[in-house]
Design an enzyme around this catalytic site. Structure first.
Site, PDB file in Angstrom:
ATOM      1  N   ALA A 106       1.034  -1.139   0.038  1.00  0.00           N
ATOM      2  CA  ALA A 106      -0.184   0.051   0.016  1.00  0.00           C
ATOM      3  C   ALA A 106       0.862   1.550  -0.791  1.00  0.00           C
ATOM      4  CB  ALA A 106      -1.302   0.242   1.279  1.00  0.00           C
ATOM      5  N   ALA A 107       0.647   2.412  -0.456  1.00  0.00           N
ATOM      6  CA  ALA A 107       1.131   3.483  -0.486  1.00  0.00           C
ATOM      7  C   ALA A 107       1.903   4.068   0.415  1.00  0.00           C
ATOM      8  CB  ALA A 107      -0.182   4.657  -1.437  1.00  0.00           C
ATOM      9  N   ARG A 108       1.397   3.802   1.368  1.00  0.00           N
ATOM     10  CA  ARG A 108       1.595   4.477   3.010  1.00  0.00           C
ATOM     11  C   ARG A 108       2.827   3.646   3.554  1.00  0.00           C
ATOM     12  NH1 ARG A 108      -3.202   1.395   3.724  1.00  0.00           N
ATOM     13  NH2 ARG A 108      -2.909  -0.550   4.967  1.00  0.00           N
ATOM     14  N   TYR A 109       2.828   2.602   3.132  1.00  0.00           N
ATOM     15  CA  TYR A 109       4.348   1.317   3.615  1.00  0.00           C
ATOM     16  C   TYR A 109       5.459   1.911   2.495  1.00  0.00           C
ATOM     17  CZ  TYR A 109       1.028  -1.208   6.109  1.00  0.00           C
ATOM     18  OH  TYR A 109      -0.079  -1.688   6.910  1.00  0.00           O
ATOM     19  N   THR A 110       5.138   2.492   1.644  1.00  0.00           N
ATOM     20  CA  THR A 110       5.766   2.962  -0.127  1.00  0.00           C
ATOM     21  C   THR A 110       6.961   4.473  -0.173  1.00  0.00           C
ATOM     22  OG1 THR A 110       4.722   3.149  -1.821  1.00  0.00           O
ATOM     23  CG2 THR A 110       5.907   1.120  -0.770  1.00  0.00           C
TER      24      THR A 110
END
Length: 752
Positions: A140-144
């Site tokens: 997900a975008a919050r992890y990358t």
């Protein structure tokens, strides 16, 4: 006294609209020509998808990619540190209001670690998935995290110098570029796939060094031989291109063609396994494994003992363990033919040029890009020229003041009001308002000899620079020279060796012919009335006893053939299912056999009615209908190059079928009718009298003239019939009524 009844007022159907609101034509059905609906509804949608979503422009980007990259550039991610992908996605929504999922998916594909692009634009950190894996999902975008790759400097070079047009965003709060002033042909540097309305685009990538060198050569000579400069595409996943000069020429000149790419592999002799490390760009590891598994289950591939995906941080690796004594070269040749380990990239270079979709070859695309880049350089040069001319204009005014500083000081000192300083300087030195404003703002500390000398030298440098810029604008050759120098710098700074090798000597595929690899040996096949199939070897058949069948079932077809023969099963749904004898396991007479409807995954309620065996599709299929008609179809009509397993409209289903028959050569047929006045009849007719038809579902020709309530009952080859006077039943023309079956021949007829 009774209260007077009050009539309740009905509540409005739509209270939110108010009591006195009336919608005109509400509930009415309005008829409108379909052409008007297409023009007002469908066409605007189609044009929006084509122009503003699916097809790339000459700068190599679709709007979604361009908006994302420009947002990241505006966030300072070209030079700065990485930031959370969610932050980038949120900022991009100021330009692209199509939702965070679509934006993040776009960014993932442009990431280096996803390995979708030959020249990636996003420096990614974290799990961005892999293009060669269907199941390896990205985080997900919050992890990358992400930032722009250094090569993006070539995308935005001098974008602030009016090199491209800017337009307001969707809500008018900011502006965005219509295209990016790319310094190299990004349109051909990466794969681009777009599906629009009524058209699509599929552009393959070329090696950056070869692409830049080819563009330089084309600027020197627009008829340069591109096949020598960029012989074939270069895919990020590597692989081997099977070079086809004719197809490649079509791609270079017309923008259409098919490029065959096969996987790269190595044989590990110590572990007796094959390691596949590169696959075609059009497939995934999972798709390859699924296809190989299917072939193993069908018995077409018997050399493999195990298969596993060993992909790790070092890259893709698909390992196939071989059985002892197997030849890896022969196995890979068969896998290339039967699986996506060899696949074709279908090129369709559809690009937006001036807002119009056009399918162009590589040569035309590069020429269009050269024209686009030339305009960018011209606009940049004009912007620089205007800036230097403005600077020179200011320094000319300063020069006039510096020649008599005392006079300027006296004018300023003797001016009563501040607002009169600029007009008085204009009158005193004959300069314009812009120059006077500039002079009036000079600090007192700058009124020294050193400052005066530096400004005088700057005037000389500006005059030389302006003359040079004006010369650039006048001479297109100098603009081309600038572009060629930029291309050379890009190739030197960002170029890399080819990842995809080119095989000019195409391998011989004859050894990989799937049919030749099928174990071929004699077998006897049996087909029963209930739809069961058996394949028994001669040795097993000699040792077998009576055939085991279901109660009430019987064998209706028996034939000696080989394991490689093809089987055709005609069903009650007017379809034919194709298979091979090798796809059925060898069995014994003591078992029921395979239920064909389940084995071939037929539709619900569909059962096989007739089976025939062939190795060369020789002969004819004869379909006899109860109404007296017959259709004669060449068996070759059921042969397909794609080896399809099911064919629709195998025969006509408009009339009730009486019998089916396969004859390998013209022969005499016995047609029995029943139900008519006078009793059963028999016709002996040569099959050559029946004209063949090209269409499989043809209704056929009138063959039998039937009496009232009569119908065709049975059909069989006439050979083997014991008739006292066969000439009585023979006919020379069709249609024919036949002759009544004599008493002495009835016994034979009843035994059929």
């Amino acid at each position: 006294m009774a209260k007077k009844a009050t009539k309740k007022k009905a509540a409005p159907a739509r209270p939110q609209l108010g009591d006195n609101v009336e919608i005109l034509s509400a509930g009415e059905v309005i008829e409108s020509p379909i052409t008007d609906t297409l023009e007002t509804n469908y066409m605007p949608y189609a044009m929006s998808v084509i122009v503003s979503r699916a097809l790339p422009e000459i700068d190599g980007f679709k709007p979604a990619h361009r908006k994302l990259l420009y947002t990241m550039y505006g966030m300072g991610l070209l030079k700065g540190a990485r930031t959370k992908s969610a932050n980038i996605v949120g900022s991009t929504m100021h330009l692209n209001p199509h939702g965070d999922a679509a934006i993040y998916d776009t960014m993932v594909r442009m990431g280096r670690s996803n390995e979708s692009l030959l020249v990636p634009f996003v420096d990614s950190k974290g799990n961005f998935g892999k293009a060669y894996s269907r199941d390896m999902a990205y985080a997900a975008a919050r992890y990358t995290e992400a930032k722009l790759e250094p090569v993006c400097e070539e995308l935005f070079r001098d974008i602030d110098k009016d090199t491209v047009d800017f337009v307001p965003n969707y809500d008018g709060t900011t502006t965005e570029p219509t295209m990016l002033p790319v310094t190299f042909p990004t349109i051909l540097a990466n794969n681009t796939l777009g599906i629009a309305v009524g058209m699509a685009s599929n552009i393959c990538s070329f090696n950056l060094v070869e692409l830049c060198n080819a563009t330089i050569a084309l600027m020197k000579d627009d008829q340069a031989d591109l096949a020598q400069l960029m012989p074939a595409p270069d895919f990020v996943g590597g692989g081997s291109i099977l070079y086809d000069a004719a197809e490649m020429q079509n791609v270079l000149e017309k923008g259409r063609g098919s490029i065959r790419v096969r996987a790269q592999w190595a044989y590990d002799k110590e572990n007796n396994c094959i390691d596949i490390t590169r696959i075609p760009p059009t497939t995934t590891v999972e798709a390859i494994m699924d296809k190989i598994t299917e072939l193993v289950k069908l018995g077409k591939i018997r050399e493999i003992s195990d298969m596993r995906d060993e992909t790790d941080l070092n890259g893709l690796k698909l390992t196939i363990d071989l059985k002892r004594g197997q030849d890896p070269d022969k196995l890979m040749a068969r896998l290339f033919k039967a699986t996506p380990l060899e696949d074709s990239f279908a090129c369709n270079f559809n690009v937006l040029i001036g807002g119009q979709p056009r399918v162009l070859g590589v040569r035309q695309i590069l020429l269009e890009w050269i024209a686009f880049r030339s305009e960018c350089v011209r606009r940049r040069t004009y912007y620089d020229l205007q800036g230097k001319q403005k600077r020179l204009h200011l320094l000319r005014g300063l020069e006039a003041i510096l020649l008599d500083i005392d006079k300027a000081i006296e004018i300023v000192r003797n001016t009563a009001e501040e607002s009169e300083v600029v007009p008085n300087l204009m009158i005193g030195f004959g300069i314009d308002e812009v120059q006077a404003e500039y002079v009036a703002e000079i600090k007192l500390r700058h009124l020294n000899r050193e400052y005066i000398l530096k400004r005088t030298e700057e005037i000389e440098e500006l005059e030389k620079a302006i003359a040079d810029l004006e010369d650039v604008l006048k001479r297109p050759a100098r603009i081309r020279k600038i572009i060629m120098n930029e291309l050379g710098d890009v190739a030197k700074k960002y170029g890399s060796p080819r990842k995809t090798e080119i095989l000019y000597d195409l391998p011989d595929d004859s050894a990989a012919d799937e049919q030749n690899e099928i174990p071929d040996y004699p077998v006897t096949v049996f087909f029963t009335r209930e739809g069961y199939f058996k394949k028994i070897t001669p040795q097993s058949l000699r040792m077998s006893g009576e055939q085991k069948l279901k109660d009430g079932d019987e064998v209706v077809y028996t034939k000696e053939t080989t394991n490689s023969a093809e089987l055709l099963f005609f069903t009650n749904h007017a379809q034919v299912y194709k298979s091979r004898a090798s796809e059925f396991a060898d069995t014994k007479a003591s078992v029921l056999g395979d239920y064909v409807a389940s084995k071939l995954e037929m539709e619900e309620g569909e059962v096989p009615l007739f089976m025939t065996v062939t190795v060369d599709y020789r002969g004819y299929m004869l379909f006899f209908y109860q109404n007296g008609k017959c259709a004669k179809i060449p068996l070759a009509s059921y042969m397909t190059k794609q080896n399809r397993r099911k064919l629709l409209k195998a025969y006509s289903d408009k009339e009730k079928l009486a019998a089916m028959l396969h004859i390998e050569e013209e022969t005499e047929l016995a047609v029995f009718t029943s139900g008519g006045t006078g009793g059963p009849r028999l016709i002996l007719v040569g099959s050559a009298l029946i004209p063949e038809k090209a269409t499989r579902d043809t209704a056929g020709i009138n063959m039998v003239t039937l009496k009232k309530n009569a119908r065709i009952a049975k059909v069989r080859p006439a050979a083997g019939l014991e008739l006292k006077d066969p000439h009585r039943y023979r006919v020379r023309t069709l249609p024919a009524a036949g002759a009544l079956l004599r008493q002495e021949d009835t016994t034979e007829q009843m035994s059929l």
